[in-house]
Design an enzyme around this catalytic site. Structure first.
Site, PDB file in Angstrom:
ATOM      1  CE1 TYR A 283      -9.437  -3.014   0.244  1.00  0.00           C
ATOM      2  CE2 TYR A 283      -8.535  -1.123  -0.908  1.00  0.00           C
ATOM      3  CZ  TYR A 283      -8.365  -2.237  -0.103  1.00  0.00           C
ATOM      4  OH  TYR A 283      -7.113  -2.580   0.349  1.00  0.00           O
TER       5      TYR A 283
ATOM      6  CD  GLU B  58      -9.003  -9.394  -3.309  1.00  0.00           C
ATOM      7  OE1 GLU B  58      -7.826  -9.658  -2.995  1.00  0.00           O
ATOM      8  OE2 GLU B  58      -9.845  -8.986  -2.494  1.00  0.00           O
TER       9      GLU B  58
ATOM     10  CG  ASN C 265      -3.587  -2.415   6.766  1.00  0.00           C
ATOM     11  OD1 ASN C 265      -3.484  -2.021   5.614  1.00  0.00           O
ATOM     12  ND2 ASN C 265      -4.531  -3.269   7.136  1.00  0.00           N
TER      13      ASN C 265
ATOM     14  CG  HIS D  36      -5.656  -6.198   0.112  1.00  0.00           C
ATOM     15  ND1 HIS D  36      -6.806  -6.280   0.866  1.00  0.00           N
ATOM     16  CD2 HIS D  36      -5.841  -7.026  -0.955  1.00  0.00           C
ATOM     17  CE1 HIS D  36      -7.651  -7.105   0.266  1.00  0.00           C
ATOM     18  NE2 HIS D  36      -7.087  -7.570  -0.841  1.00  0.00           N
TER      19      HIS D  36
ATOM     20  CE  LYS E 247      -3.942  -2.183   2.314  1.00  0.00           C
ATOM     21  NZ  LYS E 247      -4.982  -2.016   3.353  1.00  0.00           N
TER      22      LYS E 247
HETATM   23  P1  CMP Z   1      -7.415  -4.519   3.741  1.00  0.00           P
HETATM   24  O1  CMP Z   1      -6.935  -5.904   3.989  1.00  0.00           O
HETATM   25  O2  CMP Z   1      -6.831  -3.795   2.586  1.00  0.00           O
HETATM   26  O3  CMP Z   1      -9.017  -4.544   3.566  1.00  0.00           O
HETATM   27  C1  CMP Z   1      -9.804  -3.391   3.828  1.00  0.00           C
HETATM   28  C2  CMP Z   1      -9.044  -2.298   4.493  1.00  0.00           C
HETATM   29  O4  CMP Z   1      -9.803  -1.316   5.128  1.00  0.00           O
HETATM   30  C3  CMP Z   1      -8.198  -2.890   5.608  1.00  0.00           C
HETATM   31  O5  CMP Z   1      -7.149  -3.662   5.057  1.00  0.00           O
HETATM   32  C4  CMP Z   1      -7.788  -1.628   6.362  1.00  0.00           C
HETATM   33  O6  CMP Z   1      -6.632  -1.031   5.817  1.00  0.00           O
HETATM   34  C5  CMP Z   1      -8.960  -0.681   6.095  1.00  0.00           C
HETATM   35  N1  CMP Z   1      -9.727  -0.356   7.273  1.00  0.00           N
HETATM   36  C6  CMP Z   1      -9.875   0.872   7.778  1.00  0.00           C
HETATM   37  N2  CMP Z   1     -10.667   0.847   8.857  1.00  0.00           N
HETATM   38  C7  CMP Z   1     -11.032  -0.431   9.056  1.00  0.00           C
HETATM   39  C8  CMP Z   1     -11.838  -1.093  10.031  1.00  0.00           C
HETATM   40  N3  CMP Z   1     -12.449  -0.421  11.020  1.00  0.00           N
HETATM   41  N4  CMP Z   1     -11.980  -2.434   9.926  1.00  0.00           N
HETATM   42  C9  CMP Z   1     -11.375  -3.123   8.924  1.00  0.00           C
HETATM   43  N5  CMP Z   1     -10.595  -2.541   7.983  1.00  0.00           N
HETATM   44  C10 CMP Z   1     -10.426  -1.212   8.046  1.00  0.00           C
END
Ligand code: CMP
Length: 140
Positions: free
Chosen positions: A51, A128, A114, A117, A11
């Site tokens: 998403y 995906e 984070n 993904h 990311k």
């Molecule tokens: P990812 O695995 O990319 O899938 C969805 C993303 O939403 C997740 O990682 C996080 O980076 C983001 N995100 C932000 N807020 C939340 C939340 N409250 N719960 C889950 N995912 C979140």
């Protein structure tokens, strides 16, 4: 164990901090092989579509804005039980809950930023992977 393929995204928080190599090393050291990879700038439309499953969640628009805030690396990882293995190597979605040695524990800045993904199931991995790659871009 089954040979699988899964989609991984490095990311914008990680590309911005020049962490691509360190993150790829975690996947390779964890037994996964990169069989496709490209660095791209997501458009708003691509990020929204990718998403779409989260479109009713309160964090959706922030997530889309974050994902277009800089380049990402999209990649296909291959290996034994690759979907679960990738998730183990990434660690919990929330870095505060991620285990020692995982990518998110070491590198993630926050729940949103984070660093990586990964597909959450084999069915979603197929969807995906097809979202980002043509068949002829994947070379085992
Ligand atoms: P990812 O695995 O990319 O899938 C969805 C993303 O939403 C997740 O990682 C996080 O980076 C983001 N995100 C932000 N807020 C939340 C939340 N409250 N719960 C889950 N995912 C979140």
């Amino acid at each position: 164990m089954t040979q699988e393929r899964t989609l991984s995204i490095i990311k914008p928080d990680a590309t911005r901090r020049n962490l691509i190599g360190k993150i790829i090393t975690k996947f390779e050291d964890g037994g996964l092989k990169i069989v496709a990879q490209k660095k791209i700038q997501l458009t708003q439309k691509l990020a929204e579509d990718f998403y779409a499953v989260h479109k009713d969640r309160p964090f959706y628009s922030d997530l889309v804005n974050f994902m277009i805030s800089g380049p990402v690396v999209v990649q296909v990882l291959e290996g034994d039980d690759a979907v679960i293995r990738n998730r183990e190597i990434m660690g919990a979605t929330n870095p505060a809950e991620a285990a020692d040695g995982t990518i998110r524990k070491e590198f993630a800045e926050s729940l949103e930023a984070n660093s990586v993904h990964g597909s959450d199931s084999l069915d979603n991995a197929k969807i995906e992977i097809e979202f980002f790659f043509d068949k002829n871009e994947i070379v085992g």
